[in-house]
Scaffold this motif. Structure first.
Motif, PDB file in Angstrom:
ATOM      1  N   SER A 298      25.090  33.020  35.343  1.00 12.68           N
ATOM      2  CA  SER A 298      26.225  32.591  36.160  1.00 12.68           C
ATOM      3  C   SER A 298      26.517  33.667  37.193  1.00 12.68           C
ATOM      4  N   PHE A 299      26.911  33.219  38.383  1.00  7.83           N
ATOM      5  CA  PHE A 299      27.101  34.131  39.504  1.00  7.83           C
ATOM      6  C   PHE A 299      28.578  34.286  39.829  1.00  7.83           C
ATOM      7  N   ILE A 300      28.914  35.392  40.457  1.00  8.92           N
ATOM      8  CA  ILE A 300      30.284  35.678  40.859  1.00  8.92           C
ATOM      9  C   ILE A 300      30.623  34.799  42.058  1.00  8.92           C
ATOM     10  N   PRO A 301      31.710  34.040  42.016  1.00 11.75           N
ATOM     11  CA  PRO A 301      32.088  33.204  43.166  1.00 11.75           C
ATOM     12  C   PRO A 301      32.341  34.052  44.406  1.00 11.75           C
ATOM     13  N   PRO A 302      32.110  33.488  45.600  1.00 15.04           N
ATOM     14  CA  PRO A 302      32.343  34.242  46.845  1.00 15.04           C
ATOM     15  C   PRO A 302      33.752  34.800  46.947  1.00 15.04           C
ATOM     16  N   GLU A 303      34.723  34.104  46.354  1.00 16.42           N
ATOM     17  CA  GLU A 303      36.121  34.558  46.435  1.00 16.42           C
ATOM     18  C   GLU A 303      36.332  35.933  45.826  1.00 16.42           C
ATOM     19  N   GLU A 307      35.287  42.890  49.849  1.00 17.53           N
ATOM     20  CA  GLU A 307      36.418  43.807  49.774  1.00 17.53           C
ATOM     21  C   GLU A 307      37.739  43.059  49.936  1.00 17.53           C
ATOM     22  N   ASP A 308      37.709  41.930  50.662  1.00 19.08           N
ATOM     23  CA  ASP A 308      38.919  41.146  50.887  1.00 19.08           C
ATOM     24  C   ASP A 308      39.029  39.979  49.922  1.00 19.08           C
ATOM     25  N   LYS A 309      38.540  40.154  48.707  1.00 17.21           N
ATOM     26  CA  LYS A 309      38.475  39.057  47.743  1.00 17.21           C
ATOM     27  C   LYS A 309      39.854  38.500  47.427  1.00 17.21           C
ATOM     28  N   ASN A 310      39.902  37.168  47.275  1.00 16.10           N
ATOM     29  CA  ASN A 310      41.149  36.532  46.862  1.00 16.10           C
ATOM     30  C   ASN A 310      40.898  35.091  46.453  1.00 16.10           C
ATOM     31  N   LEU A 311      41.694  34.635  45.500  1.00 18.06           N
ATOM     32  CA  LEU A 311      41.784  33.224  45.140  1.00 18.06           C
ATOM     33  C   LEU A 311      43.252  32.861  45.214  1.00 18.06           C
ATOM     34  N   TYR A 312      43.650  32.301  46.363  1.00 16.57           N
ATOM     35  CA  TYR A 312      45.037  31.940  46.614  1.00 16.57           C
ATOM     36  C   TYR A 312      45.151  30.428  46.804  1.00 16.57           C
ATOM     37  N   PRO A 313      46.345  29.854  46.601  1.00 14.58           N
ATOM     38  CA  PRO A 313      46.547  28.445  46.971  1.00 14.58           C
ATOM     39  C   PRO A 313      46.274  28.279  48.463  1.00 14.58           C
ATOM     40  N   LYS A 354      27.558  48.442  42.669  1.00 19.07           N
ATOM     41  CA  LYS A 354      27.422  48.107  44.087  1.00 19.07           C
ATOM     42  C   LYS A 354      27.227  49.358  44.940  1.00 19.07           C
ATOM     43  N   GLN A 355      27.703  50.510  44.459  1.00 19.76           N
ATOM     44  CA  GLN A 355      27.560  51.740  45.242  1.00 19.76           C
ATOM     45  C   GLN A 355      26.106  52.163  45.390  1.00 19.76           C
ATOM     46  N   TRP A 356      25.246  51.700  44.499  1.00 20.88           N
ATOM     47  CA  TRP A 356      23.816  51.991  44.611  1.00 20.88           C
ATOM     48  C   TRP A 356      23.013  50.798  45.108  1.00 20.88           C
ATOM     49  N   ASN A 357      23.549  49.616  44.950  1.00 28.51           N
ATOM     50  CA  ASN A 357      22.850  48.396  45.366  1.00 28.51           C
ATOM     51  C   ASN A 357      23.867  47.467  46.025  1.00 28.51           C
ATOM     52  N   ASP A 358      23.821  47.374  47.366  1.00 30.99           N
ATOM     53  CA  ASP A 358      24.848  46.599  48.070  1.00 30.99           C
ATOM     54  C   ASP A 358      24.728  45.106  47.843  1.00 30.99           C
ATOM     55  N   GLN A 359      23.638  44.656  47.189  1.00 28.40           N
ATOM     56  CA  GLN A 359      23.488  43.238  46.858  1.00 28.40           C
ATOM     57  C   GLN A 359      23.915  42.924  45.430  1.00 28.40           C
ATOM     58  N   MET A 360      24.528  43.902  44.766  1.00 29.21           N
ATOM     59  CA  MET A 360      24.834  43.743  43.345  1.00 29.21           C
ATOM     60  C   MET A 360      25.797  42.586  43.087  1.00 29.21           C
ATOM     61  N   MET A 361      26.724  42.336  43.996  1.00 29.85           N
ATOM     62  CA  MET A 361      27.685  41.255  43.781  1.00 29.85           C
ATOM     63  C   MET A 361      27.045  39.884  43.935  1.00 29.85           C
ATOM     64  N   LYS A 400      42.019  46.247  38.369  1.00 26.96           N
ATOM     65  CA  LYS A 400      43.244  46.011  39.140  1.00 26.96           C
ATOM     66  C   LYS A 400      42.945  45.237  40.417  1.00 26.96           C
ATOM     67  N   SER A 401      41.839  45.554  41.087  1.00 27.34           N
ATOM     68  CA  SER A 401      41.523  44.849  42.329  1.00 27.34           C
ATOM     69  C   SER A 401      41.213  43.381  42.069  1.00 27.34           C
ATOM     70  N   LEU A 402      40.596  43.085  40.927  1.00 23.77           N
ATOM     71  CA  LEU A 402      40.336  41.689  40.576  1.00 23.77           C
ATOM     72  C   LEU A 402      41.632  40.960  40.252  1.00 23.77           C
ATOM     73  N   LEU A 403      42.506  41.597  39.491  1.00 27.36           N
ATOM     74  CA  LEU A 403      43.781  40.964  39.155  1.00 27.36           C
ATOM     75  C   LEU A 403      44.606  40.708  40.419  1.00 27.36           C
ATOM     76  N   ASN A 404      44.638  41.675  41.331  1.00 28.43           N
ATOM     77  CA  ASN A 404      45.414  41.519  42.559  1.00 28.43           C
ATOM     78  C   ASN A 404      44.855  40.421  43.460  1.00 28.43           C
ATOM     79  N   SER A 405      43.593  40.070  43.265  1.00 31.07           N
ATOM     80  CA  SER A 405      42.974  39.026  44.090  1.00 31.07           C
ATOM     81  C   SER A 405      43.287  37.624  43.576  1.00 31.07           C
TER      82      SER A 405
END
Length: 474
Positions: A298-303, A307-313, A354-361, A400-405
């Protein structure tokens, strides 16, 4: 004289022929193929050169291909039936391209594209099957559908046709929850405990991850992963994380149960040699987890990638396919679950590397799999609540960054968070749920008070995030 005239005429004829040839010559930009399958595609070199901008949204032709990923993560072709072709649009850079039968594979965001339902737009309006409604009597909307037809489609065919039917304030609607896989229910948990306690084990071998683990096969051919650890807090992390998911009504963690090893009992008699080879001593507790067949990465959704990740209404949710909405629904629970447990072996694993592989996400999420029903399976939670808590100072910023998104929640999950925040009783409730359901609970130490304090604080953090989202979007 005649010779000079002949040479001159020949030159004129040759020049004229070249000129005419240039006028009538057509550019060849597609590769021929003998592939008999129907479809329209474009020269792959044009795609590689970057002439396609957001290929899934900028093409206007109907392509006969979609993308899947094999187990190694390689994009492969999967040809859809004619009734399931995608509606796409053409942009000006491709207007001169001639269609060919050469197959092209379009890269997807996360290994599973936003699939457009047959004969529908991503906004949820059916366009092809009801196109003749433009000529029918009655008031027409901009898309050419009568009000009666549109209501009929909304109620019967799509379930979700607008952002209002996807999110209510900051919560997923019942419409969305009803159309998505439900995960493991209480009946699954009860039947699994009964099996672990009574059904004879007929086979034992490797195949469940770490070297000390073993795959068990029961007499009815069902399978389980048996987790054996010398490290006590890994056993605590796995089993307490499982019961935390039950406390929160999060249904994505496979049924698990404690089992006391007794190689002399009738249940284990058939695999006594294998127990000896594994060097498992009697009277040690193991965790037996239901084996789920045919899982896929399973892959991480684009949201949640950038760096500007978010899942908002948002109205953008109205453009999502059913599968993408169901993924996001489950990810809203996953982010809460991993924040509470301090899990490092899932999304944080990708974010840190991701700091070593920019395609990690763009890689599959670690310890997260997809079942054939589309349910996400949260695997291997042994770092939760214990090992993960020891490393919070280093990794808490990722959680924290995931929760804030996150600003769209499953209502039942948010209700449990609110209740546990107000009561301050998550430690007592978690321990009671564990001891009430596990006859061998005395073999697993209680969660230390310090860890309970951290867990309660993280419940409060999630509650505060929910309130911020209420203020912002309600």
């Amino acid at each position: 004289m005649r010779r000079s005239l002949a040479i001159t005429m020949t030159g004129i004829a040759f020049t004229f022929g070249v000129f005419v040839g240039l006028l009538i010559q057509l550019p060849v930009i597609t590769l021929p193929t003998n592939d008999p399958r129907d479809g329209v595609s474009f020269h792959i070199e044009e795609l590689k050169a970057g002439h396609l901008i957001d290929g899934q949204n900028e093409l206007n032709n109907v392509l006969d291909t979609s993308n899947t990923q094999d187990d190694k993560g390689k994009i492969v072709d999967q040809f859809q039936p004619a009734g399931h072709r995608k509606q796409l649009s053409i942009s000006n850079p491709l207007s001169s391209l001639r269609p060919s039968r050469h197959g092209v594979v379009f890269a997807r965001n996360n290994g599973t594209s936003d699939y457009i339902e047959p004969n529908t737009l991503q906004t949820g309006r059916i366009i092809n099957h009801y196109q003749d409604q433009k000529q029918s009597k009655g008031s027409l909307h901009q898309d050419g559908l009568t009000k009666d037809t549109q209501a009929k489609i909304t109620n019967a065919d799509l379930n979700v046709v607008s952002p209002e039917n996807i999110v209510s304030e900051i919560f997923w609607t019942k419409n969305v929850e009803d159309m998505c896989p439900s995960g493991f229910n209480n009946g699954d948990h009860t039947s699994w405990k009964d099996k672990v306690n009574s059904v004879k084990i007929v086979k034992m071998g490797e195949g469940c991850g770490r070297m000390q683990n073993r795959m068990l096969t029961f007499r009815d051919a069902s399978k389980a992963c048996a987790r054996y650890r010398l490290n006590t807090d890994q056993m605590q992390g796995e089993i307490y994380s499982y019961y935390l998911s039950k406390l929160l009504k999060i249904a994505n963690v496979p049924p698990s149960s404690l089992k006391l090893l007794d190689s002399k009992s009738d249940q284990w008699l058939s695999v006594r040699p294998e127990i000896a080879n594994a060097q498992w001593p009697d009277d040690r507790v193991i965790i037996v987890t239901k084996w789920i067949d045919n899982l896929k990465p399973s892959f991480i959704p684009p949201e949640f990638r950038g760096e500007d990740k978010n899942l908002y209404p948002s109205s953008e949710l109205g453009k999502k396919s059913k599968d993408s909405l169901c993924d996001l629904l489950q990810w809203s629970d996953l982010i809460i679950f991993d924040y509470l447990t301090g899990n490092l072996d899932r999304v944080v694993n990708n974010m840190f590397n991701k700091q070593w592989n920019d395609q990690m996400m763009n890689s599959p999420a670690h310890n997260l799999e997809r079942s054939t029903s589309g349910a996400l399976i949260f695997l291997d939670n042994e770092s939760g609540l214990f090992h993960g808590y020891r490393l919070l100072e280093k990794y808490s910023s990722y959680h924290k960054s995931l929760l804030n998104s996150l600003c769209v929640f499953r209502k039942s999950t948010a209700s449990e968070i609110e209740r546990l925040h107000l009561s301050g009783s998550i430690g007592d409730e978690l321990h009671k749920l564990f001891t009430d359901n596990e006859q061998f609970h005395r073999y697993i130490p209680k969660i230390p008070r310090k860890n309970i304090q951290v867990l309660q604080q993280r419940v409060d953090d999630i509650y505060n995030q929910i309130q911020r989202c209420r203020t912002k979007f309600s």
